[in-house]
Design a protein around this motif. Structure first.
Motif, PDB file in Angstrom:
ATOM      1  N   ILE A  32       0.833  -1.208   0.000  1.00  0.00           N
ATOM      2  CA  ILE A  32       0.000   0.000   0.000  1.00  0.00           C
ATOM      3  C   ILE A  32       0.863   1.251   0.000  1.00  0.00           C
ATOM      4  O   ILE A  32       0.595   2.218  -0.710  1.00  0.00           O
ATOM      5  N   PHE A  43     -10.841  -3.786  -2.183  1.00  0.00           N
ATOM      6  CA  PHE A  43     -10.312  -2.501  -2.615  1.00  0.00           C
ATOM      7  C   PHE A  43      -8.950  -2.683  -3.260  1.00  0.00           C
ATOM      8  O   PHE A  43      -8.644  -2.084  -4.295  1.00  0.00           O
ATOM      9  N   ASP A  44      -8.131  -3.539  -2.676  1.00  0.00           N
ATOM     10  CA  ASP A  44      -6.805  -3.786  -3.219  1.00  0.00           C
ATOM     11  C   ASP A  44      -6.903  -4.356  -4.635  1.00  0.00           C
ATOM     12  O   ASP A  44      -6.142  -3.982  -5.531  1.00  0.00           O
ATOM     13  N   PHE A  77     -12.726   2.096   4.343  1.00  0.00           N
ATOM     14  CA  PHE A  77     -13.063   0.820   3.712  1.00  0.00           C
ATOM     15  C   PHE A  77     -13.229  -0.316   4.699  1.00  0.00           C
ATOM     16  O   PHE A  77     -13.863  -1.309   4.387  1.00  0.00           O
ATOM     17  N   THR A 121      -6.787   6.845   7.117  1.00  0.00           N
ATOM     18  CA  THR A 121      -8.088   7.226   6.562  1.00  0.00           C
ATOM     19  C   THR A 121      -8.629   6.150   5.636  1.00  0.00           C
ATOM     20  O   THR A 121      -9.824   5.837   5.627  1.00  0.00           O
ATOM     21  N   ARG A 122      -7.723   5.553   4.873  1.00  0.00           N
ATOM     22  CA  ARG A 122      -8.115   4.475   3.968  1.00  0.00           C
ATOM     23  C   ARG A 122      -8.691   3.283   4.745  1.00  0.00           C
ATOM     24  O   ARG A 122      -9.714   2.715   4.366  1.00  0.00           O
ATOM     25  N   ASP A 123      -8.031   2.916   5.838  1.00  0.00           N
ATOM     26  CA  ASP A 123      -8.523   1.807   6.650  1.00  0.00           C
ATOM     27  C   ASP A 123      -9.880   2.131   7.259  1.00  0.00           C
ATOM     28  O   ASP A 123     -10.768   1.276   7.345  1.00  0.00           O
ATOM     29  N   VAL A 171       1.018   4.799  -2.345  1.00  0.00           N
ATOM     30  CA  VAL A 171       0.847   6.157  -1.810  1.00  0.00           C
ATOM     31  C   VAL A 171       2.037   7.025  -2.178  1.00  0.00           C
ATOM     32  O   VAL A 171       1.895   8.175  -2.600  1.00  0.00           O
ATOM     33  N   LEU A 225      -3.063   9.332   5.436  1.00  0.00           N
ATOM     34  CA  LEU A 225      -3.684   8.737   4.254  1.00  0.00           C
ATOM     35  C   LEU A 225      -3.980   7.256   4.467  1.00  0.00           C
ATOM     36  O   LEU A 225      -5.057   6.756   4.126  1.00  0.00           O
TER      37      LEU A 225
END
Length: 206
Positions: free
Chosen positions: A164, A200-201, A192, A187-189, A168, A184
């Motif tokens: 990940i 998502f991955d 989702f 927030t992503r965790d 980024v 970042l």
């Protein structure tokens, strides 16, 4: 190709099952009895695989006994300076280590733990918290448990984190502050969640 994949799988599974079996034994709800029951079904009674697990468990405990022997030494009670003769340094070390047979008794702590009645299998239990409470009864064994039960069984989590971060920070965004990168990723965790993590991955993979 299939034979090569199976060879890799067998190698990974043999190493994985060994440390996992030791971890199960250290769970007071299962202990060695559960591993014996499972291995008897898989490999038959008195299998070599079961002996490997038992041998690894006791060998590992022996290493911790050597490393943390200072936890086994109890201060002599009601001992006066006249009880140790001047110049008797060689035997003084022996007296300190084997005071009242403390070390030999302590080496059987693993046996005592295994012989104790198992806890109810259906109850929810924080194993590390349970062992923390038992550290005074099993000082060396609890040290071993804290190390074994914190081993990452899979490298997926750490590998995913690096994967990940590579998306980024790329060649176009290489000057982000560490705090920004952390924000970042967090927030992503949060957005989702764990349930949609792998979906998502897969969606953003090229």
């Amino acid at each position: 190709m299939g034979s090569y994949m199976n060879l890799k799988f067998e190698k990974y599974w043999s190493e994985y099952s060994l440390i996992l079996a030791v971890a199960v034994i250290l769970d007071p709800r299962y202990k060695l009895e559960f591993v014996e029951w499972g291995y008897n079904k898989l490999y038959g009674k008195d299998s070599r695989e079961l002996k490997d697990v038992s041998g690894t468990l006791f060998s590992l405990y022996g290493l911790y006994i050597d490393k943390f022997s200072h936890l086994l030494v109890s201060n002599p009670v009601n001992q006066t300076p006249t009880q140790i003769k001047v110049g008797d340094k060689l035997f003084e070390e022996f007296d300190n280590i084997y005071q009242d047979g403390s070390t030999s008794n302590e080496k059987t702590k693993l046996h005592l733990y295994l012989e104790e009645k198992r806890l109810d299998r259906k109850q929810e239990l924080d194993i590390l918290s349970w062992w923390k409470l038992e550290q005074f009864r099993y000082p060396v064994l609890s040290r071993m448990v804290s190390d074994v039960l914190t081993i990452l069984i899979s490298t997926v989590a750490s590998g995913s984190a690096f994967s990940i971060s590579g998306r980024v920070l790329d060649q176009y965004r290489s000057s982000l502050l560490p705090e920004t990168v952390q924000a970042l990723l967090c927030t992503r965790d949060w957005l989702f969640g764990k349930g949609d993590f792998w979906m998502f991955d897969m969606q953003i993979l090229p």
